[in-house]
Design an enzyme around this catalytic site. Structure first.
Site, short mmCIF file in Angstrom:
data_model
loop_
_atom_site.label_atom_id
_atom_site.label_comp_id
_atom_site.label_asym_id
_atom_site.label_seq_id
_atom_site.Cartn_x
_atom_site.Cartn_y
_atom_site.Cartn_z
N LYS A 147 0.82 -1.21 0.00
CA LYS A 147 0.00 0.00 0.00
C LYS A 147 0.87 1.27 0.00
CE LYS A 147 -3.80 -2.32 2.40
NZ LYS A 147 -4.85 -2.18 3.44
N TYR A 197 -12.39 -1.67 -3.59
CA TYR A 197 -12.93 -1.97 -2.25
C TYR A 197 -14.46 -1.94 -2.24
CZ TYR A 197 -8.49 -1.90 0.36
OH TYR A 197 -7.25 -2.20 0.88
N ASN A 218 -1.84 -0.17 6.92
CA ASN A 218 -1.33 -1.45 7.42
C ASN A 218 -0.43 -2.16 6.40
OD1 ASN A 218 -3.36 -2.18 5.69
ND2 ASN A 218 -4.50 -3.45 7.13
N HIS A 257 -1.96 -5.65 1.56
CA HIS A 257 -3.29 -6.23 1.38
C HIS A 257 -3.12 -7.61 0.77
CE1 HIS A 257 -7.46 -6.73 0.03
NE2 HIS A 257 -6.93 -7.23 -1.05
N GLU A 261 -9.86 -9.60 -7.75
CA GLU A 261 -8.80 -8.62 -7.49
C GLU A 261 -7.65 -8.73 -8.51
OE1 GLU A 261 -9.58 -8.02 -2.71
OE2 GLU A 261 -7.73 -9.01 -3.35
P1 CMP Z 1 -7.42 -4.53 3.78
O1 CMP Z 1 -7.07 -5.90 4.18
O2 CMP Z 1 -6.80 -3.96 2.56
O3 CMP Z 1 -9.03 -4.43 3.62
C1 CMP Z 1 -9.76 -3.27 3.91
C2 CMP Z 1 -8.93 -2.14 4.44
O4 CMP Z 1 -9.64 -1.08 5.07
C3 CMP Z 1 -8.04 -2.70 5.54
O5 CMP Z 1 -7.05 -3.53 5.00
C4 CMP Z 1 -7.55 -1.42 6.18
O6 CMP Z 1 -6.52 -0.81 5.43
C5 CMP Z 1 -8.80 -0.51 6.07
N1 CMP Z 1 -9.52 -0.38 7.33
C6 CMP Z 1 -9.60 0.75 8.06
N2 CMP Z 1 -10.34 0.57 9.15
C7 CMP Z 1 -10.76 -0.71 9.14
C8 CMP Z 1 -11.57 -1.50 10.01
N3 CMP Z 1 -12.11 -1.00 11.13
N4 CMP Z 1 -11.77 -2.79 9.69
C9 CMP Z 1 -11.23 -3.32 8.56
N5 CMP Z 1 -10.47 -2.60 7.70
C10 CMP Z 1 -10.23 -1.31 7.99
#
Ligand code: CMP
Length: 139
Positions: free
Chosen positions: A10, A50, A113, A116, A127
């Site tokens: 990311k 998303y 984070n 992904h 995806e």
């Molecule tokens: P990802 O696994 O890419 O899938 C959805 C993304 O939304 C997640 O990682 C985070 O980067 C973001 N995100 C932010 N807040 C939340 C939350 N409360 N729960 C899940 N995903 C979140």
């Protein structure tokens, strides 16, 4: 079973120079990188990626973040790679992520984070085809 998954480094991972760190971990785990490129999503492209999260409280914020800078997108192949790559990443919330995982070691925020990974074979198919065409990803 041999399968494929989509991995994204990311914008926070790219900005913090963690591309090599993530790739090193992938290559150390018996997974093959079948395709790789750097892209920059528009807000609308991030919304499309998303789409399953549309309406959730974090949707606007995560699509802003994912379109804020370049990402590295990769297709990984290997036995049980969807689950194994998710184990390598650690839980979405870095606070819950197991010791030694990418998110536990590098993430500082539930949204930013670092990485992904697809969560199921159906998601992986959607995806992967969102980012890669047939020329870029041989069968
Ligand atoms: P990802 O696994 O890419 O899938 C959805 C993304 O939304 C997640 O990682 C985070 O980067 C973001 N995100 C932010 N807040 C939340 C939350 N409360 N729960 C899940 N995903 C979140």
């Amino acid at each position: 079973m041999k399968e494929r998954t989509l991995s994204i480094i990311k914008p926070d991972g790219v900005l913090r120079n963690l591309i090599g760190e993530v790739i090193k971990r992938i290559e150390g785990r018996d997974m093959t990188i079948k395709a790789l490129k750097m892209i920059r999503m528009t807000k609308d492209q991030a919304r499309g990626f998303y789409a399953v999260h549309a309406g959730k409280p974090f949707f606007e914020s995560v699509t802003d973040f994912m379109s804020s800078g370049p990402c590295v997108v990769m297709v990984l192949e290997g036995e049980d790679v969807i689950k194994r790559y998710r184990e390598l990443m650690g839980a979405t919330n870095y606070k819950d992520a197991a010791e030694g995982t990418i998110r536990r070691e590098f993430a500082v925020d539930i949204e930013k984070n670092i990485v992904h990974g697809s969560d199921s074979p159906e998601t992986a198919q959607f995806e992967i085809s969102y980012f890669f065409n047939a020329l870029e990803l041989p069968k």
